[in-house]
Design an enzyme around this catalytic site. Sequence first.
Site, mmCIF file in Angstrom:
data_model
loop_
_atom_site.group_PDB
_atom_site.id
_atom_site.type_symbol
_atom_site.label_atom_id
_atom_site.label_comp_id
_atom_site.label_asym_id
_atom_site.label_seq_id
_atom_site.Cartn_x
_atom_site.Cartn_y
_atom_site.Cartn_z
ATOM 1 C CE LYS A 65 -47.119 87.450 20.035
ATOM 2 N NZ LYS A 65 -47.704 86.099 19.944
ATOM 3 C CG ASP A 101 -47.314 82.712 22.162
ATOM 4 O OD1 ASP A 101 -48.181 82.960 23.026
ATOM 5 O OD2 ASP A 101 -46.957 83.542 21.301
ATOM 6 N N GLY A 127 -50.785 76.331 8.575
ATOM 7 C CA GLY A 127 -50.311 77.697 8.779
ATOM 8 C C GLY A 127 -48.811 77.703 9.010
ATOM 9 C CB ALA A 128 -46.046 78.569 7.513
HETATM 10 P P1 NAP Z 1 -49.594 85.371 10.945
HETATM 11 O O1 NAP Z 1 -48.171 85.343 11.333
HETATM 12 O O2 NAP Z 1 -50.136 86.549 10.223
HETATM 13 O O3 NAP Z 1 -49.863 84.040 10.056
HETATM 14 C C1 NAP Z 1 -51.104 83.846 9.421
HETATM 15 C C2 NAP Z 1 -51.174 82.452 8.797
HETATM 16 O O4 NAP Z 1 -52.513 82.267 8.303
HETATM 17 C C3 NAP Z 1 -50.233 82.246 7.609
HETATM 18 O O5 NAP Z 1 -49.818 80.917 7.567
HETATM 19 C C4 NAP Z 1 -51.152 82.567 6.409
HETATM 20 O O6 NAP Z 1 -50.785 81.894 5.224
HETATM 21 C C5 NAP Z 1 -52.456 81.969 6.899
HETATM 22 N N1 NAP Z 1 -53.595 82.607 6.221
HETATM 23 C C6 NAP Z 1 -54.072 83.850 6.437
HETATM 24 N N2 NAP Z 1 -55.152 84.072 5.637
HETATM 25 C C7 NAP Z 1 -55.330 82.937 4.912
HETATM 26 C C8 NAP Z 1 -56.281 82.539 3.925
HETATM 27 N N3 NAP Z 1 -57.270 83.359 3.530
HETATM 28 N N4 NAP Z 1 -56.205 81.282 3.426
HETATM 29 C C9 NAP Z 1 -55.229 80.444 3.836
HETATM 30 N N5 NAP Z 1 -54.292 80.751 4.759
HETATM 31 C C10 NAP Z 1 -54.348 81.995 5.300
HETATM 32 O O7 NAP Z 1 -50.547 85.213 12.229
HETATM 33 P P2 NAP Z 1 -50.209 84.446 13.593
HETATM 34 O O8 NAP Z 1 -49.617 85.388 14.560
HETATM 35 O O9 NAP Z 1 -49.472 83.195 13.253
HETATM 36 O O10 NAP Z 1 -51.692 84.110 14.137
HETATM 37 C C11 NAP Z 1 -52.485 83.131 13.487
HETATM 38 C C12 NAP Z 1 -53.756 82.868 14.283
HETATM 39 O O11 NAP Z 1 -53.433 82.305 15.554
HETATM 40 C C13 NAP Z 1 -54.582 84.138 14.568
HETATM 41 O O12 NAP Z 1 -55.941 83.827 14.337
HETATM 42 C C14 NAP Z 1 -54.337 84.382 16.048
HETATM 43 O O13 NAP Z 1 -55.460 84.997 16.674
HETATM 44 C C15 NAP Z 1 -54.147 82.972 16.578
HETATM 45 N N6 NAP Z 1 -53.333 82.953 17.810
HETATM 46 C C16 NAP Z 1 -53.910 82.503 18.956
HETATM 47 C C17 NAP Z 1 -53.169 82.473 20.128
HETATM 48 C C18 NAP Z 1 -53.808 81.969 21.403
HETATM 49 O O14 NAP Z 1 -53.304 82.290 22.492
HETATM 50 N N7 NAP Z 1 -54.855 81.176 21.333
HETATM 51 C C19 NAP Z 1 -51.826 82.883 20.149
HETATM 52 C C20 NAP Z 1 -51.262 83.331 18.944
HETATM 53 C C21 NAP Z 1 -52.030 83.366 17.780
HETATM 54 P P3 NAP Z 1 -49.768 82.572 4.143
HETATM 55 O O15 NAP Z 1 -48.395 82.249 4.638
HETATM 56 O O16 NAP Z 1 -50.114 81.891 2.879
HETATM 57 O O17 NAP Z 1 -50.058 84.045 4.123
#
Ligand code: NAP
Length: 273
Positions: A65, A101, A127-128
């Site tokens: 992305k 999004d 989350g960030a």
């Molecule tokens: P990403 O960029 O990898 O970010 C992951 C986030 O989760 C970070 O803030 C990370 O914290 C936190 N995290 C991961 N493991 C953790 C743990 N064990 N304990 C605490 N915090 C944890 O991923 P993303 O692209 O933002 O996606 C995040 C979620 O949103 C995914 O589940 C994805 O499927 C969902 N999503 C859904 C849609 C939809 O259309 N519904 C669209 C986009 C994303 P740290 O910074 O501390 O690592």
Amino acid sequence: MRKFGLIGHPVSHSKSPQIHGAAYQDLGVTAEYVAFDIPEDNLAKAIEIMKVNGFEGLNVTIPHKVKIMEYLDTVGEDATLIGAVNTIVKEGDRLVGRNTDADGYMESLLGALRQSTLANSNVLVIGAGGAARAVVYGLTKHDANITIANRTLHKAEQLAMLFSSANVETVTIAEAEKQLAKFDIVINTSSVGMYPDVTNQPIDVTFLAMEALVSDLIYNPLETQLIKAAKQRGNPVLTGVEMFVNQAALSIFHWTGLTANREKMKAEVLKHL
Ligand code: NAP
């Protein structure tokens, strides 16, 4: 036959071909939507193939992305501010990067709340990462008071700095739990609770106000542990399926100018979860 698709790595789990297929069928558009598994070092080639083979648009998913922006002619305002592209639109000879999004999420949130603004709403974003950037951007457009909590606090602080002209502050997850009663909306954008770690929950909801809405972006499982805990207390909830459907429908609008039937798309994705 119109051609659309998805590039990511991996893509085998993606439900995008199913929901796009359902949308085109309902709209009477003869189209194919193909998911391409593209490793990062093949991105340039993937873009070439899109141009040569008559694709009118592509969705972009993890991990491309951000990197994909280097290969596009223009990146729209939303995608620039979010720092990520999830939709490529072919406009004449030019490839334009967009992000659906934020608007997709806000459509689902405002629909669930039956509100048109979030002015005076206190919103906790957990989350960030990439999804949080889109959500926080969408929330700032609707004047919410935003608090970001993240396991790694400095990432929350970096995200807040991107939107420093808006009302955005940061806390640790532990502090957010202590302050929970003040939030009208709690949004999990972290991957905590996503399949296969389905028993994990990003925050304890014990002190949540009874009328507060709990939203989880995760849609696999459809009901995360967080959603289940909130429902058990009687709080209103919003699952990630609505955002998934809406961001896809907004991509289709960019590509065709047509409004896709969200209910039919949602019914299709629910069949495959
Ligand atoms: P990403 O960029 O990898 O970010 C992951 C986030 O989760 C970070 O803030 C990370 O914290 C936190 N995290 C991961 N493991 C953790 C743990 N064990 N304990 C605490 N915090 C944890 O991923 P993303 O692209 O933002 O996606 C995040 C979620 O949103 C995914 O589940 C994805 O499927 C969902 N999503 C859904 C849609 C939809 O259309 N519904 C669209 C986009 C994303 P740290 O910074 O501390 O690592």
